[in-house]
Design a protein around this motif. Structure first.
Motif, short mmCIF file in Angstrom:
data_model
loop_
_atom_site.label_atom_id
_atom_site.label_comp_id
_atom_site.label_asym_id
_atom_site.label_seq_id
_atom_site.Cartn_x
_atom_site.Cartn_y
_atom_site.Cartn_z
N ALA A 1 15.07 46.61 24.27
CA ALA A 1 16.29 47.28 24.72
C ALA A 1 17.51 46.39 24.49
O ALA A 1 18.58 46.87 24.11
CB ALA A 1 16.16 47.64 26.19
N TYR A 2 17.36 45.09 24.71
CA TYR A 2 18.45 44.14 24.48
C TYR A 2 18.87 44.12 23.01
O TYR A 2 20.07 44.17 22.69
CB TYR A 2 17.99 42.76 24.94
N GLY B 1 20.63 47.43 22.03
CA GLY B 1 22.03 47.44 22.47
C GLY B 1 22.93 46.67 21.53
O GLY B 1 24.05 47.11 21.22
N SER C 1 26.81 44.24 25.31
CA SER C 1 26.18 45.55 25.11
C SER C 1 24.67 45.45 25.23
O SER C 1 24.02 46.32 25.83
CB SER C 1 26.57 46.11 23.74
N VAL D 1 22.31 47.40 28.10
CA VAL D 1 21.14 48.24 27.84
C VAL D 1 19.89 47.65 28.50
O VAL D 1 19.06 48.39 29.05
CB VAL D 1 20.93 48.40 26.32
N GLU D 2 19.77 46.33 28.47
CA GLU D 2 18.63 45.68 29.12
C GLU D 2 18.66 45.92 30.63
O GLU D 2 17.61 46.18 31.24
CB GLU D 2 18.64 44.18 28.82
N THR E 1 19.96 48.43 32.12
CA THR E 1 19.59 49.83 32.33
C THR E 1 18.08 50.00 32.32
O THR E 1 17.52 50.74 33.13
CB THR E 1 20.23 50.71 31.25
N MET E 2 17.42 49.29 31.41
CA MET E 2 15.97 49.34 31.36
C MET E 2 15.35 48.76 32.63
O MET E 2 14.38 49.31 33.18
CB MET E 2 15.47 48.59 30.13
#
Length: 282
Positions: free
Chosen positions: A164-165, A168, A251, A255-256, A258-259
């Motif tokens: 995810a990182y 992003g 960014s 996203v990380e 959010t995961m």
């Protein structure tokens, strides 16, 4: 990380024009040592990031001369005569020249193995923290946490968060780059650079083994060091400014995070770097 035993080079004498190689003219020798047109510009100058056809020229009788960059008039890559330890130290100091040498002028194919090993280190850290935070006198608890399933679960979660990182970062750079430059965005090279620059995660194991009162601080510093290395890797790989690279890192962290929030909503004990320092007290 070096070029394989090319010692004795002297970048101060890197000008290859008018140098004799024992017999004959040097022009005849340099013609045979030039790279083909199909393989041209496969290297980069570590100083100005301009493309270069070769790093050095091999004359007769073992005479080697480092190529001089036509743009900045400096050696294309001075690190080809440096000891690997010196190169590693410069990489730890996040010098752009060392990053360009490693990413563009060497053939390192260990990024996959390094990624797996770093994920194993992070999974072990999370498994250790999970075990430490749920310590109980019940023998069944020790048996349960000793199972390999917990470690494999931490490894899978760490892999998903790192994915995810990276997503992003890639998504931001793809949307931010101009339309005419999108074709030049090399995702493969960028992924390799990010994986190699995450080597700082290897320090997680010593931080856990030699546990002390400053372990939480050490873990935070390791996280900052990895992010700084990723920041420099993005700058060097794409040749972009600091602001754009910094926003790309943010960014990826967004996203990380959010995961991590998604995993926490599912009531999984993730032990992520984004949340673990707020909930754990060693």
């Amino acid at each position: 990380m070096g070029t394989g035993g090319q010692n004795g080079l002297r970048p101060g004498k890197g000008n290859t024009e008018g140098v004799t190689a024992g017999k004959g003219k040097t022009d005849e020798v340099t013609v045979t040592s030039n790279t083909d047109a199909s393989a041209s510009c496969q290297y980069r100058c570590i100083e100005c990031n301009q493309e270069a056809k070769e790093l050095y020229r091999d004359y007769n009788h073992g005479v080697l001369k480092i190529t001089i960059c036509k743009s900045c008039q400096k050696p294309v890559d001075k690190y080809i005569e440096y000891d690997p330890v010196i190169i590693l130290i410069n990489a730890i100091l996040c010098k752009a020249q060392a990053y360009r040498h490693i990413l563009f002028n060497t053939k390192i194919n260990m990024h996959g193995k390094l990624c797996v090993f770093c994920l194993l280190c992070e999974a072990y850290l999370r498994w250790w923290q999970l075990q430490d935070s749920s310590r109980s006198i019940d023998p069944d608890d020790f048996i349960r946490y000793a199972k390999e399933w917990d470690f494999y679960r931490m490894f899978a979660i760490a892999s998903l968060e790192q994915t995810a990182y990276f997503i992003g970062i890639f998504a931001f750079l793809w949307l931010e780059r101009p339309i005419r430059a999108k074709e030049k965005l090399n995702f493969t090279l960028l992924l390799k650079a990010l994986l190699l620059s995450s080597y700082g995660k290897l320090l997680l194991i010593p931080a856990v083994i030699w546990e002390h009162d400053y372990t939480p601080l050490c873990l935070r510093l390791i996280k900052v060091f990895v992010l700084t290395s990723n920041f420099q890797a993005i700058r060097v790989t794409l040749n972009i400014n600091r602001k754009l690279a910094f926003l790309a890192i943010l960014s990826g962290l967004l996203v990380e995070s959010t995961m991590v929030y998604f995993f926490q909503r599912m009531e999984w004990a993730v032990g992520s770097d984004c949340a673990i320092y707020k909930s754990q007290d060693f």
